[in-house]
Design a protein around this motif. Structure first.
Motif, mmCIF file in Angstrom:
data_model
loop_
_atom_site.group_PDB
_atom_site.id
_atom_site.type_symbol
_atom_site.label_atom_id
_atom_site.label_comp_id
_atom_site.label_asym_id
_atom_site.label_seq_id
_atom_site.Cartn_x
_atom_site.Cartn_y
_atom_site.Cartn_z
ATOM 1 N N ASP A 303 0.850 -1.199 0.000
ATOM 2 C CA ASP A 303 0.000 0.000 0.000
ATOM 3 C C ASP A 303 0.890 1.255 0.000
ATOM 4 O O ASP A 303 1.678 1.465 0.934
ATOM 5 C CB ASP A 303 -0.884 -0.020 1.265
ATOM 6 N N PRO A 304 0.817 2.108 -1.039
ATOM 7 C CA PRO A 304 1.702 3.282 -1.103
ATOM 8 C C PRO A 304 1.488 4.249 0.068
ATOM 9 O O PRO A 304 2.339 5.088 0.333
ATOM 10 C CB PRO A 304 1.309 3.954 -2.426
ATOM 11 N N ARG A 305 0.365 4.088 0.769
ATOM 12 C CA ARG A 305 0.163 4.965 1.926
ATOM 13 C C ARG A 305 1.184 4.674 3.031
ATOM 14 O O ARG A 305 1.381 5.491 3.922
ATOM 15 C CB ARG A 305 -1.278 4.841 2.448
ATOM 16 N N ASN A 306 1.825 3.482 2.961
ATOM 17 C CA ASN A 306 2.901 3.185 3.922
ATOM 18 C C ASN A 306 4.150 3.997 3.600
ATOM 19 O O ASN A 306 5.091 4.032 4.383
ATOM 20 C CB ASN A 306 3.297 1.705 3.868
ATOM 21 N N ILE A 307 4.189 4.582 2.405
ATOM 22 C CA ILE A 307 5.380 5.312 1.963
ATOM 23 C C ILE A 307 5.132 6.817 1.911
ATOM 24 O O ILE A 307 5.893 7.611 2.464
ATOM 25 C CB ILE A 307 5.817 4.825 0.557
ATOM 26 N N VAL A 308 4.034 7.213 1.228
ATOM 27 C CA VAL A 308 3.906 8.632 0.857
ATOM 28 C C VAL A 308 3.699 9.574 2.047
ATOM 29 O O VAL A 308 3.854 10.785 1.900
ATOM 30 C CB VAL A 308 2.793 8.863 -0.195
ATOM 31 N N PHE A 309 3.343 9.050 3.208
ATOM 32 C CA PHE A 309 3.171 9.923 4.373
ATOM 33 C C PHE A 309 4.423 9.978 5.250
ATOM 34 O O PHE A 309 4.401 10.570 6.329
ATOM 35 C CB PHE A 309 1.955 9.478 5.202
#
Ligand code: HEM
Length: 329
Positions: A303-309
């Motif tokens: 899940d890119p939300r693990n990265i982008v934040f």
């Protein structure tokens, strides 16, 4: 000071009940955005700016925006545009050679310092005006993030010493919350224009699940899996804060044979993480389907939300609010 600021942001932007409290503002502004896009699609940049600014102005200061030409929207946006470029890490030579801070403004090449001082004066004026705004709304019973802090510390008799910090928290959170939101919405619009097949698939899903008699609500989210894939892919495809914020190593470390001494500035390359071909094959392509053929565990892992934040102690405190996901870790 940073710990205190994180605590101040944790309650409004991370606690489930608080996020729910600000949902009506986000929903109303989303409807305004849709209506504006329908009437005047060519001005989408202006409409997106109003959406992100109005949401943050009301949440942070209690001020409801009723036009794109709102006085406070203009004031804070102009100030922040003027200071953001100057304050980017490494934007000026002084970041690398600190003694340059003593350069007189009249010397040739001293223009950066003049701009910085002008930016600081504009920021101070914005701080005073937005603080007064939040205080006025709080006194009229309309609470906001900054208004609640003013009330809490005024009641405790501690407001005097914390005043500059509360003012700063407001403007820096406004900046952090608006730029990123604008970026994600612009990326989404770009992706939909470039990929009409994905747009059509999302529209078909929306028609099937929501129909034509009402607007979608958050309750529909679980029933719109393709739209959820589009959202993940939008974050990943054009990572909104490509180099995150500079961090520092808190102890000596070693990574793949490289020694990283304690105190080293570390700039995380989130952009590259979002383009790791092991997890995201053909990383330059916009492919929402990449998330649909996987198990729930796999989707969670990539899940890119693990990265982008961002990561660690400075991870984005507004991530649940931004994504309207009260369950996000
Ligand atoms: C999709 C939208 C957003 C993205 C992609 C995003 C991303 C980020 C990233 C990468 C960082 C740096 C984290 C780190 O240092 O590891 C950050 C910091 C921050 N974000 Fe967000 N953000 C978003 C929305 C928001 C919103 C809506 C708010 C406010 C409600 C917010 C408030 C902040 C603040 C205050 C910081 C600084 C934290 C600190 O200094 O410790 N962000 N964000």
């Amino acid at each position: 000071m940073f710990r205190r600021h994180r605590r101040w942001l944790q309650a409004p932007f991370f606690d489930k009940a608080s996020i729910a409290q600000y949902l009506p503002v986000q929903t109303r502004e989303a409807h305004v955005l849709l209506s504006n896009l329908l009437v005047d699609p060519d001005s989408f940049v202006k409409h997106v700016r109003r959406f992100s600014g109005a949401t943050m102005l009301e949440t942070l200061y209690g001020h409801s925006v009723i036009s794109s030409d709102d006085e406070y929207l203009r004031l804070i946006d102009t100030t922040i545009e003027g200071t953001t470029a100057a304050s980017a890490p490494g934007a000026a030579l002084v970041d690398f050679i600190p003694i340059l801070k003593y350069t007189p403004t009249w010397l040739p090449g001293g223009g950066w310092k003049r701009h910085t001082l002008e930016g600081r004066a504009a920021l101070q004026e914005t701080h005073v005006k937005t603080y007064a705004l939040a205080e006025m709304h709080a006194n009229n019973g309309k609470l906001s993030v900054v208004g609640s802090l003013i009330k809490e510390y005024s009641d405790k008799g501690e407001i005097g010493s914390l005043l500059p910090e509360i003012m700063h928290l407001g403007s820096s959170t406004y900046n952090a919350g608006t730029d990123t939101t604008k970026c994600v919405l612009h990326s989404f619009i770009l992706a939909m224009v470039l990929h009409p097949e994905a747009y059509k698939k999302a529209q078909d899903e929306m028609d099937r699940v929501v129909g034509h008699d009402r607007l979608p609500t958050l309750e529909d989210r679980d029933s719109l899996p393709y739209l959820e894939c589009i959202q993940k892919e939008t974050y990943r495809w054009l990572c909104p804060v490509p180099l995150s914020l500079p961090h520092a190593s808190s102890e000596d470390d070693e990574y793949r044979g490289y020694f990283i001494p304690k105190g080293t500035t570390v700039i995380p390359n989130l952009w590259l993480m979002c383009r790791d071909p092991k997890d995201y094959p053909s990383p330059d392509d916009f492919l929402p389907e990449r998330f649909s053929a996987l198990t729930a565990e796999e989707v969670e892992r990539i899940d890119p939300r693990n990265i982008v934040f961002g990561h660690g102690r400075r991870i984005c405190p507004g991530r649940r609010f931004a994504d309207i996901s009260p369950e996000m870790p």
